[in-house]
Design an enzyme around this catalytic site. Sequence first.
Site, PDB file in Angstrom:
ATOM      1  N   GLU A  49     175.947 -76.765 -13.541  1.00 43.03           N
ATOM      2  CA  GLU A  49     176.730 -75.155 -14.125  1.00 43.03           C
ATOM      3  C   GLU A  49     177.842 -75.834 -14.666  1.00 43.03           C
ATOM      4  OE1 GLU A  49     176.230 -71.572 -14.887  1.00 43.03           O
ATOM      5  OE2 GLU A  49     174.329 -71.023 -13.399  1.00 43.03           O
ATOM      6  N   HIS A 272     178.637 -68.558  -6.756  1.00 42.07           N
ATOM      7  CA  HIS A 272     177.027 -69.212  -6.146  1.00 42.07           C
ATOM      8  C   HIS A 272     178.058 -69.876  -4.435  1.00 42.07           C
ATOM      9  CE1 HIS A 272     173.097 -69.226  -8.026  1.00 42.07           C
ATOM     10  NE2 HIS A 272     173.847 -69.429  -8.968  1.00 42.07           N
TER      11      HIS A 272
END
Lengths: 443, 443
Positions: A49, A272
């Site tokens: 990402e 995360h």
Amino acid sequence: MANRDIVSLRVFSLNCWGIRYLSKHCPQRYAMIGDLLCKEQHDIVLLQEVWSEKDYLSLKKKLACSHPHSHYFKSGVIGSGLAIFSQHRIHDAFLYRYSLNGYPYMAHHGDWFGGKAVGMAILNIGTMKAHVYVTHLHAEYCREKDSYLPHRVVQAWELQQFIRHTSGGADMVILGGDLNMHPQDLGNRLLRSYTSLRDSYSETAKFDGCEDGMTLIADNPFISKKEIVPFEKGIRIDYILFKGSSKVDIRCESMSTTKGSVPDHPFPYSDHEALTTELRLDPLTQTETGSDKQTKEQDCAAGKVAELVDILTEARTEVKVGLHCAERMRYTATRTGVMGLALLFLELAIAAVPWLALGAEQPFPRASFYLLGALCFAILLTTTLLYIFYTMEVKSLQGAEDQMRLAVGSLQEKLRGFPLAQPRNNQRRPPEGQEPGAFDPEE
Amino acid sequence: MANRDIVSLRVFSLNCWGIRYLSKHCPQRYAMIGDLLCKEQHDIVLLQEVWSEKDYLSLKKKLACSHPHSHYFKSGVIGSGLAIFSQHRIHDAFLYRYSLNGYPYMAHHGDWFGGKAVGMAILNIGTMKAHVYVTHLHAEYCREKDSYLPHRVVQAWELQQFIRHTSGGADMVILGGDLNMHPQDLGNRLLRSYTSLRDSYSETAKFDGCEDGMTLIADNPFISKKEIVPFEKGIRIDYILFKGSSKVDIRCESMSTTKGSVPDHPFPYSDHEALTTELRLDPLTQTETGSDKQTKEQDCAAGKVAELVDILTEARTEVKVGLHCAERMRYTATRTGVMGLALLFLELAIAAVPWLALGAEQPFPRASFYLLGALCFAILLTTTLLYIFYTMEVKSLQGAEDQMRLAVGSLQEKLRGFPLAQPRNNQRRPPEGQEPGAFDPEE
């Protein structure tokens, strides 16, 4: 690095959640990540990402001393978001784009636009050749009714195919990334069973991090509880997997994750948790290799093949469910398109009647006519695009299912204990030193 | 097959030109192809442009006895058109879709819709493992001004990457297909130099077929002379390439092509000529392998690496030309889109003026208003789609260029004679038995 023994390798993986202007505190978090990487000096850093190339380039600049080698994998409209930084020279890079990745009209989920893929980089670590993979699979938005499951299963299938087929000459294989699958999910079992990759978290005795190795946790301020329902504390969906070869034995010395916050900082690195794994590499001599490995393989051969057949059967069922769904959607698109076309003809007929009939006694409803025409046109355009999209989805699902069927057939033949050579040619003998039915997923 | 020695392998390749209802005599030609394959019983049959799955299925039915194993590679909207039939069991299949393949708006060329790809099948031939590849690259419509050249170069780059990375464990590699490149074209040199694949036509002493091995010839009644301008007699663009390994030595015993007509039939099998190659496989013992191969490799190492660097530099230039072109097109699309938007605002402003002003003294030109509105909308839609498409093209070209740059860097380091391990780690030694700079493209 220079002071550390070559047989130890530290690998880092993080989903950076790097959507410019949309992700919270994006520039600050990138700065924090850069500082961490500079300080920690991991051998290999696998990021997901990293949506903006600018962010990659600024990280590259910052890490020029600690990680002189890097590669950014470009793909799709926005990009794959995958990046790798390394202390060891990257000799070669290759990208595989998954054939399925959600739906373009599910714009709020956004996965389709990301061009999800798996990137491979070949590194020379001392005298050993490491094939390092980084990937990010389609997100799971609702575990109870997961309409993306067939897509994710196909992605896991293609991921294991890619790793299995491209790691032929590797001394070690390392995979890191956000798999968006729980440890016992179908795709995860498919991946691990087929490639024999081992999970750092399960393999290590020395773990420091969140409970059960979770990487998406309720304590992270960027996480909304909805995302992890029905799991209260969190889920484990990020992994660092590894395997050795006949030349190198790998063990996981220790593993750690961040715990939802960073000391001296107001927020964590990402939504995360970051993973760090320390691997210990033991080069094997030729004599250790042969006998040792073969005995082990034969012991578990039949059981492992049977397990693989079961997993593959389950995966095929899931893909068939997706296929059925895609075919139904394509049928609906076709039917709607035909209705749009019928409406258009009807409209033209209605328009023709007063024109054919005598007079203009009643005024022709021009505005309604144009509006209805535009509607018909929009319906036809949308349904045509949807038809093309669903046809591609059907083709990809069928393709994956065909390949899985082929694999099941091949495994079942092994299971039956037939020699692998064609039965018609009796003069052929099985490969030297290989018992019929001995398991080698590479074969 | 049953009567023939296992060390001989016959491979067939044909671009079938199988566009239902559009290609001339399509059903009759498929019947002829089926008859030929039944009779000739080649070990491996590689077909391209089998666009309809129905045609594949009817061939599969017809060849059930002669070629019990087959695989059809599904991809894109129409399909990849690639099929493989084999006398030997297919254990595994994998498909790689090229990232670039022409333009959707060049519908009359049609390549974009085909979803061009390279298919791999893993076959066990006796005790040997063969990795068999079939592919079809983007056509060349005008040699003088070939706007698809960067796309084809990127396809050749991805093809060599796929073959190189997936053939690690193979005892032999076979590639057949319509490469749409002349023997000395950039993409072809890139493919052959990087993979070390050898060309059946150049390798055999026993050739029977068209002059210079041509596969698209003027004498073929389905060919219009325009297609092969400026070459009067024809061109060679279909190939069967092969290479052995440390375990198997392969030589090309003989090669043949059809010659534009088929005895007892009014027309040929296709617009392309069919290729048949007979390969001779000699399994090597371990002792033969090591010393022999290594000496040869070291002899030509430096020269080969230098040649590869030159070819890669040429390929990078070509990709950069394509990149420049794609960026210019994206800029044009953006500018046109902005103009469309400006026109829309202007129209709205014009519409607002009489509405804001007092009366309806002059009738509002409703029809022109709607027409202009529709035009603006069409411009905006088209330019948006084009912008997205060109962005993807730019990303793919940049990605390929990045990978090529990485490869050139790695090769140049080899050429300078540095050991492959990182210079900073002095304790590291080069791989056993490998001289610094020894050439191994797999590395």
